[in-house]
Write an enzyme that holds these catalytic residues in place. Structure first.
Site, PDB file in Angstrom:
ATOM      1  N   ARG A  54      36.677  49.667  33.955  1.00  0.00           N
ATOM      2  CA  ARG A  54      35.407  50.230  33.510  1.00  0.00           C
ATOM      3  C   ARG A  54      35.508  51.731  33.269  1.00  0.00           C
ATOM      4  NH1 ARG A  54      35.436  48.891  38.800  1.00  0.00           N
ATOM      5  NH2 ARG A  54      35.046  50.570  40.283  1.00  0.00           N
ATOM      6  N   SER A 106      34.693  42.753  33.284  1.00  0.00           N
ATOM      7  CA  SER A 106      34.796  42.251  34.649  1.00  0.00           C
ATOM      8  C   SER A 106      34.952  40.743  34.607  1.00  0.00           C
ATOM      9  CB  SER A 106      33.541  42.625  35.444  1.00  0.00           C
ATOM     10  OG  SER A 106      33.659  42.207  36.794  1.00  0.00           O
ATOM     11  N   HIS A 137      37.446  31.045  39.259  1.00  0.00           N
ATOM     12  CA  HIS A 137      37.373  30.116  40.385  1.00  0.00           C
ATOM     13  C   HIS A 137      37.975  28.777  39.948  1.00  0.00           C
ATOM     14  CE1 HIS A 137      34.938  32.640  42.999  1.00  0.00           C
ATOM     15  NE2 HIS A 137      34.085  32.852  42.011  1.00  0.00           N
ATOM     16  N   HIS A 160      51.264  41.119  43.513  1.00  0.00           N
ATOM     17  CA  HIS A 160      51.391  42.525  43.916  1.00  0.00           C
ATOM     18  C   HIS A 160      52.455  43.253  43.100  1.00  0.00           C
ATOM     19  CE1 HIS A 160      48.670  43.117  47.372  1.00  0.00           C
ATOM     20  NE2 HIS A 160      48.795  41.811  47.533  1.00  0.00           N
ATOM     21  N   HIS A 183      31.400  42.812  58.666  1.00  0.00           N
ATOM     22  CA  HIS A 183      30.693  41.986  59.641  1.00  0.00           C
ATOM     23  C   HIS A 183      31.545  40.812  60.118  1.00  0.00           C
ATOM     24  CE1 HIS A 183      29.920  40.257  55.680  1.00  0.00           C
ATOM     25  NE2 HIS A 183      29.628  39.102  56.254  1.00  0.00           N
ATOM     26  N   HIS A 204      39.975  38.213  40.737  1.00  0.00           N
ATOM     27  CA  HIS A 204      38.975  39.110  40.157  1.00  0.00           C
ATOM     28  C   HIS A 204      39.707  40.283  39.513  1.00  0.00           C
ATOM     29  CE1 HIS A 204      37.090  43.109  41.006  1.00  0.00           C
ATOM     30  NE2 HIS A 204      36.113  42.587  40.299  1.00  0.00           N
TER      31      HIS A 204
END
Length: 305
Positions: A115, A97, A101, A150, A180, A111
């Protein structure tokens, strides 16, 4: 069909080294290596890993590429919730992983994760799957950059069926969404989990293709943007948008929740956090500004390739 965790482990360790080498070439500084181990008896999770970190680099303000291989006898709630058949089984999980930044606000954060998970019980067939994906989080968007990323995602999946890219792009758009805030974290990419439908060999080949395409997807963007001039305004907006990254990882990310709930190694789990972050109360960019363009032209969901 022979399931071979050792073969997956060998690939993942090699992938980590190759990505480190590619990013060191761009940055000019070296990653430090932190090898760690959690012995049996130290908690509900045992195993180890290798964290490779670059902080205060020439290009990367913080970059982390972690390999981990851990196991346990009982699963945390986040893992067993969607797959009740694995409750009560011993398990092992391994993966690579990473989060990059960059310092320059015009260079996007990215990112990637690949896995493998398997759960076993004596006398029964193992339950296994692969998961992973990669996504892009720009602060100042460039259409050619997003299309390039992409396209690399689509190229990675093309040999394994024309249906995979649209499925995994949609999954990514839905997963990396801050409910949220009612907004995406970035411009997406691909995401998948619980993947085993092609059988072990082809599913493994697919995950290798995803891992192998990350360098081509991201490094050209870093090289293209790392030397663009910027000022305090751009750094300030970058820090503000990084707050969204933190919110997602701590509230929604399954990998973060799995690691923390299973007693995993905190330093490795939170390696993805950006080094400089800001929050503001009820702030929005002025219409027509470059900052507003991120919201109007890049964050809304669309087909990029």
């Amino acid at each position: 069909m022979t399931i071979s965790p050792d073969t997956v482990r060998t690939y993942l360790l090699d992938l980590q080294l190759r990505i480190v080498a590619a990013l060191e070439q761009v940055d000019g500084k070296q990653f430090i290596t932190d090898q760690w181990e959690r012995p049996h008896g130290a908690g509900p999770i045992a195993g180890g890993g290798i964290s490779r970190i670059l902080e205060e680099g020439n290009v990367l303000e913080r970059g982390g590429i972690g390999f981990s291989h851990v196991s346990g006898t009982s699963l945390p709630p986040t893992a067993a919730a969607n797959r009740p058949e694995i409750a009560g089984r011993s398990w092992e999980a391994m993966g690579v992983s990473l989060v990059m930044h960059p310092r320059n606000p015009y260079a996007p954060t990215s990112h990637m994760n690949v896995r493998f998970f398997t759960a076993t019980k004596e006398g029964e067939e193992p339950v296994w799957w692969f998961g992973g994906g990669m996504d892009l989080t720009p602060y100042y968007g460039f259409e050619e950059d997003v299309k390039h990323f992409h396209q690399a995602c689509r190229d990675a999946l093309a040999p394994f069926g024309s249906d995979l890219h649209p499925r995994f792009k949609k999954w990514c758009d839905e997963y990396f969404y801050l409910k949220h805030r009612k907004e995406p974290r970035g411009v997406g990419g691909i995401f998948f989990d619980d993947f085993h439908e092609l059988g072990f060999e082809q599913s493994f080949a697919m995950i290798k293709s995803v891992g192998d395409h990350f360098i081509d997807a991201y490094v050209p963007l870093l090289q293209r943007r790392k030397d663009m001039p910027y000022g305090e305004r751009e750094r300030d907006f970058q820090a503000y948008r990084r707050g969204r990254y933190v919110e997602f990882n701590l509230v929604f990310d399954r990998g973060t929740l799995f690691g923390l709930q299973s007693g995993g190694r905190t330093e490795s789990i939170l390696m993805s956090m950006p080094p400089v972050v800001k929050w503001r109360y009820d702030w929005a960019p002025e219409p027509g500004t470059p900052e507003a363009k991120l919201y109007t032209d890049f964050l809304p969901l669309r087909e990029w390739v």
